[in-house]
Design a protein around this motif. Structure first.
Motif, PDB file in Angstrom:
ATOM      1  N   ALA A  31       0.963  -1.165  -0.052  1.00 14.07           N
ATOM      2  CA  ALA A  31       0.083   0.071  -0.072  1.00 14.07           C
ATOM      3  C   ALA A  31       0.772   1.246  -0.040  1.00 14.07           C
ATOM      4  CB  ALA A  31      -0.849   0.024   1.043  1.00 14.07           C
ATOM      5  N   LEU A  32       1.976   1.006   0.895  1.00 13.15           N
ATOM      6  CA  LEU A  32       2.875   2.323   0.941  1.00 13.15           C
ATOM      7  C   LEU A  32       3.492   2.657  -0.682  1.00 13.15           C
ATOM      8  CD1 LEU A  32       4.558   1.946   4.358  1.00 13.15           C
ATOM      9  CD2 LEU A  32       2.613   3.498   3.698  1.00 13.15           C
ATOM     10  N   ALA A  37       3.769   5.687  -5.824  1.00 10.89           N
ATOM     11  CA  ALA A  37       3.624   5.734  -6.953  1.00 10.89           C
ATOM     12  C   ALA A  37       2.690   6.721  -7.706  1.00 10.89           C
ATOM     13  CB  ALA A  37       3.622   4.258  -7.556  1.00 10.89           C
ATOM     14  N   VAL A  38       1.638   6.746  -6.834  1.00  8.25           N
ATOM     15  CA  VAL A  38       0.320   7.564  -7.480  1.00  8.25           C
ATOM     16  C   VAL A  38       0.875   9.057  -7.079  1.00  8.25           C
ATOM     17  CG1 VAL A  38      -1.825   8.151  -6.824  1.00  8.25           C
ATOM     18  CG2 VAL A  38      -1.425   5.750  -7.134  1.00  8.25           C
ATOM     19  N   TRP A  39       1.640   9.089  -5.766  1.00  9.37           N
ATOM     20  CA  TRP A  39       2.191  10.814  -5.635  1.00  9.37           C
ATOM     21  C   TRP A  39       2.916  11.035  -6.630  1.00  9.37           C
ATOM     22  CZ3 TRP A  39       2.202  12.625  -0.137  1.00  9.37           C
ATOM     23  CH2 TRP A  39       2.428  13.798  -0.038  1.00  9.37           C
ATOM     24  N   TRP A  46      -4.293  13.118  -5.826  1.00  9.88           N
ATOM     25  CA  TRP A  46      -4.729  11.730  -5.942  1.00  9.88           C
ATOM     26  C   TRP A  46      -4.216  10.769  -4.834  1.00  9.88           C
ATOM     27  CZ3 TRP A  46      -8.379  10.969  -8.964  1.00  9.88           C
ATOM     28  CH2 TRP A  46      -8.951  11.937  -9.942  1.00  9.88           C
ATOM     29  N   ALA A  47      -3.053  10.905  -4.471  1.00 12.48           N
ATOM     30  CA  ALA A  47      -2.472  10.109  -3.566  1.00 12.48           C
ATOM     31  C   ALA A  47      -3.206  10.202  -2.288  1.00 12.48           C
ATOM     32  CB  ALA A  47      -0.862  10.554  -3.227  1.00 12.48           C
ATOM     33  N   ALA A  48      -3.737  11.331  -1.774  1.00  9.09           N
ATOM     34  CA  ALA A  48      -4.744  11.396  -0.599  1.00  9.09           C
ATOM     35  C   ALA A  48      -5.909  10.876  -0.848  1.00  9.09           C
ATOM     36  CB  ALA A  48      -4.867  13.021  -0.400  1.00  9.09           C
ATOM     37  N   LEU A  49      -6.506  11.020  -1.909  1.00 10.40           N
ATOM     38  CA  LEU A  49      -7.814  10.261  -2.568  1.00 10.40           C
ATOM     39  C   LEU A  49      -7.541   8.968  -2.362  1.00 10.40           C
ATOM     40  CD1 LEU A  49      -9.387  12.430  -5.224  1.00 10.40           C
ATOM     41  CD2 LEU A  49      -9.994  12.241  -3.011  1.00 10.40           C
ATOM     42  N   LEU A  50      -6.434   8.436  -2.885  1.00  5.92           N
ATOM     43  CA  LEU A  50      -6.349   6.690  -2.689  1.00  5.92           C
ATOM     44  C   LEU A  50      -6.039   6.356  -1.419  1.00  5.92           C
ATOM     45  CD1 LEU A  50      -5.590   4.115  -4.110  1.00  5.92           C
ATOM     46  CD2 LEU A  50      -3.193   4.957  -4.340  1.00  5.92           C
ATOM     47  N   PHE A  51      -5.299   7.109  -0.503  1.00  9.19           N
ATOM     48  CA  PHE A  51      -5.209   6.915   1.006  1.00  9.19           C
ATOM     49  C   PHE A  51      -6.587   6.854   1.513  1.00  9.19           C
ATOM     50  CE2 PHE A  51      -4.843   8.224   5.375  1.00  9.19           C
ATOM     51  CZ  PHE A  51      -3.939   7.053   5.904  1.00  9.19           C
TER      52      PHE A  51
END
Length: 67
Positions: A31-32, A37-39, A46-51
């Motif tokens: 997950a990290l 990778a998204v960040w 987008w990374a915050a939304l994925l989190f």
């Protein structure tokens, strides 16, 4: 009313995290890596939304498993 987390299970989970932080880090490492990778590819938003999505999905999985 929603089911409450059993106090003994919660304390057991915290004990595992305290005694084996490396094992916990290994368990969440995919997950990290996905977040990093998204960040890198799409940005912090987008990374915050994925989190948030992963946190909600994890909570739902825990609640579904218990029910």
């Amino acid at each position: 009313m929603a089911k409450e987390i059993d106090r003994q299970r919660a304390q057991g989970a915290l004990a595992v995290i305290r005694q084996h932080p490396g094992m916990v880090l290994f368990a969440v490492s995919p997950a990290l890596v996905a977040l990093a990778a998204v960040w890198w590819l799409f940005g912090a938003g987008w990374a915050a939304l994925l989190f948030i999505a992963m946190a909600v999905a994890g909570g739902a999985a825990v609640l579904m498993k218990r029910g």
